[in-house]
Design a protein around this motif. Structure first.
Motif, short mmCIF file in Angstrom:
data_model
loop_
_atom_site.label_atom_id
_atom_site.label_comp_id
_atom_site.label_asym_id
_atom_site.label_seq_id
_atom_site.Cartn_x
_atom_site.Cartn_y
_atom_site.Cartn_z
N HIS A 293 5.95 54.57 -27.56
CA HIS A 293 5.40 53.60 -28.49
C HIS A 293 6.37 52.43 -28.71
O HIS A 293 5.94 51.28 -28.88
CB HIS A 293 5.11 54.29 -29.82
CG HIS A 293 4.34 53.43 -30.78
ND1 HIS A 293 3.09 52.92 -30.49
CD2 HIS A 293 4.65 52.98 -32.02
CE1 HIS A 293 2.65 52.20 -31.51
NE2 HIS A 293 3.58 52.22 -32.44
N HIS A 294 7.67 52.76 -28.69
CA HIS A 294 8.69 51.71 -28.84
C HIS A 294 8.57 50.68 -27.71
O HIS A 294 8.65 49.47 -27.93
CB HIS A 294 10.08 52.36 -28.81
CG HIS A 294 11.19 51.42 -29.21
ND1 HIS A 294 12.42 51.45 -28.61
CD2 HIS A 294 11.23 50.43 -30.12
CE1 HIS A 294 13.18 50.52 -29.15
NE2 HIS A 294 12.50 49.89 -30.06
N ARG A 295 8.34 51.17 -26.49
CA ARG A 295 8.17 50.27 -25.34
C ARG A 295 6.94 49.39 -25.53
O ARG A 295 6.97 48.19 -25.25
CB ARG A 295 8.05 51.08 -24.05
CG ARG A 295 7.82 50.22 -22.81
CD ARG A 295 7.71 51.08 -21.55
NE ARG A 295 7.40 50.28 -20.39
CZ ARG A 295 6.17 49.85 -20.06
NH1 ARG A 295 5.14 50.19 -20.84
NH2 ARG A 295 5.99 49.11 -18.98
N GLU A 296 5.84 49.99 -25.98
CA GLU A 296 4.61 49.21 -26.19
C GLU A 296 4.85 48.06 -27.17
O GLU A 296 4.43 46.92 -26.94
CB GLU A 296 3.50 50.12 -26.72
CG GLU A 296 2.97 51.12 -25.70
CD GLU A 296 1.92 52.04 -26.31
OE1 GLU A 296 1.44 51.71 -27.41
OE2 GLU A 296 1.61 53.07 -25.70
N ASN A 297 5.54 48.37 -28.26
CA ASN A 297 5.81 47.33 -29.27
C ASN A 297 6.70 46.23 -28.71
O ASN A 297 6.46 45.04 -28.93
CB ASN A 297 6.46 47.96 -30.50
CG ASN A 297 5.50 48.82 -31.29
OD1 ASN A 297 4.29 48.66 -31.18
ND2 ASN A 297 6.04 49.75 -32.06
N LEU A 298 7.74 46.65 -27.99
CA LEU A 298 8.67 45.64 -27.46
C LEU A 298 8.02 44.82 -26.34
O LEU A 298 8.27 43.61 -26.23
CB LEU A 298 9.95 46.32 -26.94
CG LEU A 298 10.86 46.92 -28.01
CD1 LEU A 298 12.11 47.51 -27.36
CD2 LEU A 298 11.27 45.87 -29.06
N MET A 299 7.19 45.47 -25.53
CA MET A 299 6.49 44.73 -24.48
C MET A 299 5.55 43.69 -25.08
O MET A 299 5.45 42.56 -24.61
CB MET A 299 5.71 45.69 -23.59
CG MET A 299 6.57 46.54 -22.66
SD MET A 299 7.34 45.57 -21.34
CE MET A 299 5.90 45.16 -20.36
#
Length: 238
Positions: free
Chosen positions: A165-171
């Motif tokens: 989820h962290h990756r989704e937000n940062l992407m």
């Protein structure tokens, strides 16, 4: 028809509320600073380790920056940075660079360059890396390629270093960031224009845009390096 009584209704005074909130925030920061300084004094008198001392110095420096007392923050953050580098705590060292940049002192731009070098070279928290790269975007003229390189690098590192989820937000955040930079750089508005723009600026190949980021870092740091980059790279466990 009802008459209007100007004293019956209290209209919101957003300016006054803003000043009040700002004053409350400063008061809270001052109180927090006092607590931190008391803990710092205790550690400096022998009740803590060198690591705790460096961590606390950085906390104090960050609070001083938030209180717009950059002159006082600089020596504390700089001492913490030296400790973190000596003990290979590269994420904390990059964090110290962020505080040093925000202290707005003569060496702050060089600190930003070194923080970016550490953040890209070492596998640290991608959110901190993006924050450092965002400073370059904020400080770069709209038509300069440096912001495009920084935004592209932020998107690339979010993709390869973050997870779940962290990756989704940062992407999502870095994609929006790149779109904003493209618009201000060349009035890019459509995905097709963005694709052509990235092709033209060689932003699709990491081996090319990371070299250009290195040039941006060199411009920021000039000859004011605070550590031996080659020696540091030899210490990395990969």
């Amino acid at each position: 028809m009802k008459s209007f009584d100007p004293f019956a209704i209290r209209l919101p005074d957003t300016a006054a509320d803003s000043v009040f909130n700002h004053g409350s925030e400063f008061a809270a920061l001052e109180s927090h600073l006092q607590v931190l300084n008391e803990r710092l004094a205790a550690i400096e008198h022998g009740s803590g380790s060198a690591h705790e001392l460096a961590d606390l110095r950085l906390q104090v420096a960050r609070t001083l920056v938030n209180l717009e007392r950059g002159v006082e923050a600089w020596p504390l953050a700089r001492a913490a940075f030296d400790h973190f580098i000596e003990w290979d705590q590269f994420e904390s060292a990059a964090d110290a660079c962020d505080v040093l940049f925000q202290s707005e002192q003569p060496g702050s731009v060089a600190a930003l360059g070194q923080g970016i070098w550490l953040a890209v070279t070492c596998p640290i928290d991608p959110e901190l890396t993006i924050e450092l790269l965002n400073h370059v975007i904020d400080e770069t003229p709209d038509d300069a390629d440096g912001a495009a390189v920084a935004a592209t690098t932020a998107l690339f590192l979010a993709d390869v270093r973050a997870e779940g989820h962290h990756r989704e937000n940062l992407m999502f955040f870095t994609t929006q960031l790149l779109g904003t930079v493209a618009h201000r750089h060349s009035q890019i508005e459509t995905p097709e224009q963005l694709d052509h723009w990235m092709e033209r600026l060689e932003l699709k190949e990491p081996e090319k845009f990371l070299v250009r980021l290195r040039n941006v870092v060199d411009v920021l740091v000039q000859d004011d390096w605070w550590f031996d980059r080659e020696a540091l790279q030899r210490r990395l466990p990969y």
